[in-house]
Scaffold this motif. Structure first.
Motif, PDB file in Angstrom:
ATOM      1  N   UNK B  39       0.882  -1.231   0.151  1.00  0.00           N
ATOM      2  CA  UNK B  39       0.064  -0.238   0.095  1.00  0.00           C
ATOM      3  C   UNK B  39       0.827   1.300   0.014  1.00  0.00           C
ATOM      4  N   UNK B  40       0.573   2.139  -0.983  1.00  0.00           N
ATOM      5  CA  UNK B  40       1.201   3.514  -0.827  1.00  0.00           C
ATOM      6  C   UNK B  40       0.199   4.586  -0.330  1.00  0.00           C
ATOM      7  N   UNK B  44      -2.949   3.918  -3.450  1.00  0.00           N
ATOM      8  CA  UNK B  44      -2.872   3.132  -4.408  1.00  0.00           C
ATOM      9  C   UNK B  44      -2.010   1.877  -3.883  1.00  0.00           C
ATOM     10  N   UNK B  45      -1.947   0.867  -4.677  1.00  0.00           N
ATOM     11  CA  UNK B  45      -1.072  -0.432  -4.434  1.00  0.00           C
ATOM     12  C   UNK B  45       0.081  -0.435  -5.392  1.00  0.00           C
ATOM     13  N   UNK B  46       1.303  -0.444  -4.640  1.00  0.00           N
ATOM     14  CA  UNK B  46       2.515  -0.522  -5.687  1.00  0.00           C
ATOM     15  C   UNK B  46       2.934  -1.916  -5.873  1.00  0.00           C
ATOM     16  N   UNK B 169      10.806   1.443   7.988  1.00  0.00           N
ATOM     17  CA  UNK B 169      10.961   2.622   7.574  1.00  0.00           C
ATOM     18  C   UNK B 169       9.626   3.013   6.812  1.00  0.00           C
ATOM     19  N   UNK B 170       9.022   4.182   6.820  1.00  0.00           N
ATOM     20  CA  UNK B 170       7.866   4.788   6.217  1.00  0.00           C
ATOM     21  C   UNK B 170       6.573   4.231   6.750  1.00  0.00           C
ATOM     22  N   UNK B 171       6.447   3.244   7.717  1.00  0.00           N
ATOM     23  CA  UNK B 171       5.104   2.674   8.078  1.00  0.00           C
ATOM     24  C   UNK B 171       4.532   3.806   9.122  1.00  0.00           C
ATOM     25  N   UNK B 176       2.542  -1.680   6.048  1.00  0.00           N
ATOM     26  CA  UNK B 176       3.432  -2.691   6.603  1.00  0.00           C
ATOM     27  C   UNK B 176       3.312  -4.202   6.063  1.00  0.00           C
ATOM     28  N   UNK B 177       1.929  -4.160   5.840  1.00  0.00           N
ATOM     29  CA  UNK B 177       1.568  -5.315   5.144  1.00  0.00           C
ATOM     30  C   UNK B 177       2.096  -5.330   3.657  1.00  0.00           C
TER      31      UNK B 177
END
Lengths: 273, 190
Positions: B39-40, B44-46, B169-171, B176-177
């Motif tokens: 997830x971004x 969206x989903x990357x 990083x970035x969570x 995370x998932x």
């Protein structure tokens, strides 16, 4: 609250600044050790959550945190011994060199002999120098704090542009914590820096820069101007300037090589986020 | 029959039938691509995939046993955007300088009639090993119509939390998932 802390600006700038300022003001009453401890606490408070409070497996980034703690304790122990500058410089240089060798060895040992030797030699010189060189400014804590602000910001921004925001945030957190320390120094009569600030903070910044080069994509040439920050911070300034202007001027001058480092990374990498 | 031959014959008879019937395959790197979806920022989903993967597959469909071993070159991450890929290779995410490989080793397989339905195993990312169950969505074995080689393929997927591996990083901005999907094609060893 947790949501707020997830913002990089809060995590790596505001939080270390506040922690360093608060702890510095509190510790100031107890004397010689306050400045470096404040900066180190500010750095740790920012970086431990970034690394999820985890130390296993012991990655290069986590080794930097472990070494920061160890160097802080070492600084506290070594300070009262009043060793000669030459001895301290040599000792800190050697520790800086050993520290980076410990961190990068698992990676460089997989390289060809020539590349391995070059990476090791560069690391020993860069980290040894930054761990020891702030010692030369010891008599002027204002210059030391200015240098760590500039070096932290330069290392952090360059690392971020070099594709590792984690190491970038770690560097910027040192700059923010050092900024708080600089403010306290400006408004205090104290003039001599402590070993935690000169050695431990210098060591952390050296390690962060070199780890960003070896483990990420920070170009090697960005390290050259960064290594000049402690030298430039020694340049003489008019003594009659008010202390606050001295701090601004020293930080501005010390920041020049850091700005060169950041620009060199900016123009050498494609920035198209 | 002399004594030596008798002992040999006895020893041969002790080898499990499954071992005799187990077929060994080598993963075809041209048709084996682990992919991930993340997830971004909720927008969206990357999607990304790894370009270099190797490994082995052993199967005995009669005995319903087998094993899977996959090694992924972490630096071969490809999300169709070089700058992001560089960032993914850095210590913020995959830390490929220190951990160049992601590995999966099965600990057990489950069949549904004569095809795999799930593979239990251990995945190692950033030096941290965690148990994982890959759900096999489909599977086919047979002769490849082009080169006539015996081939087995399957699609499998699992969901994991990157924070379990110390990739924090970035969570939560970057999820995370993480969904891991792998399409495997393996060619039977000669």
């Amino acid at each position: 609250m947790n949501n707020l802390l997830s913002y990089p600006e809060v995590q790596s700038v505001l939080l270390p600044f506040v922690v360093s300022l608060t702890s510095g003001l509190i510790l100031k009453r107890w004397g010689w050790c306050w400045a470096g401890i404040g900066v180190l606490l500010g750095y740790l408070v920012a970086t431990l959550p970034l690394n999820g409070f985890q130390f296993v497996p012991l990655t290069g980034t986590r080794k930097v945190i472990v070494l920061a703690l160890a160097a802080g304790i070492f600084g506290l122990v070594i300070d009262p011994l009043q060793l000669k500058t030459r001895l301290r410089f040599t000792m800190f240089f050697a520790i800086g060199a050993l520290a980076i060798a410990w961190i990068i060895w698992p990676v460089v040992s997989r390289k060809e002999t020539l590349e391995m030797s070059a990476l090791l030699a560069g690391g020993l010189v860069y980290c040894g120098w930054l761990a020891a060189s702030l010692e030369l400014l010891r008599q002027d804590s204002l210059r030391v704090a200015s240098a760590t602000v500039a070096l932290g910001a330069g290392t952090g921004l360059a690392a971020t542009l070099g594709a590792t925001a984690l190491l970038g945030q770690m560097g910027i957190s040192v700059a923010a914590a050092s900024g708080a320390c600089l403010i306290i120094v400006v408004f205090s009569a104290r003039n001599t820096a402590d070993t935690v600030l000169t050695f431990a903070v210098g060591l952390v910044l050296g390690l962060l820069g070199y780890v960003a080069f070896v483990f990420a994509r920070l170009p090697w040439f960005a390290l050259l101007p960064l290594a000049l920050v402690p030298v430039v911070a020694r340049l003489p300034l008019p003594q009659r300037l008010p202390r606050i202007l001295q701090a601004v001027a020293t930080t501005a001058v010390a920041s020049l090589p850091a700005i060169v480092a950041v620009l060199s990374v900016y123009f050498s990498t494609e920035q198209s986020y | 029959m002399d004594m030596k031959k008798a002992v040999l014959a006895f020893a041969m008879s002790m080898i499990p039938v499954s071992a005799v019937l187990a077929e060994s395959y080598t993963l075809d790197p041209r048709h084996t691509f682990p992919r991930l979806a993340i997830d971004h920022m909720g927008f969206s989903t990357v999607y990304g995939h790894f370009n270099n993967t190797s490994g082995k597959l052993e199967m005995d469909r009669a005995a319903q046993t087998g094993s899977v071993e996959v090694t992924i070159d972490a630096s071969s991450i490809d999300t169709a955007y070089d700058k992001r890929d560089e960032h993914l290779r850095s210590p913020d995410f995959l830390n490929v300088a220190e951990y160049p490989e992601i590995t999966f080793k099965s600990t057990g397989v489950t069949y549904n009639s004569d095809v795999l339905s799930s593979v239990d195993g251990e995945i190692t990312i950033l030096g941290v090993t965690k148990p994982i169950t890959l759900t096999v969505d489909r599977m086919k074995c047979g002769a490849n119509p082009l080169d006539k080689k015996d081939t087995c393929g399957f699609d499998a997927s699992a969901t994991l939390k990157r924070s379990d591996f110390g990739m924090n990083y970035g969570i939560p901005g970057v999820g995370d998932e993480m969904k891991l999907m792998i399409g495997v094609e393996a060619i039977k060893d000669e």
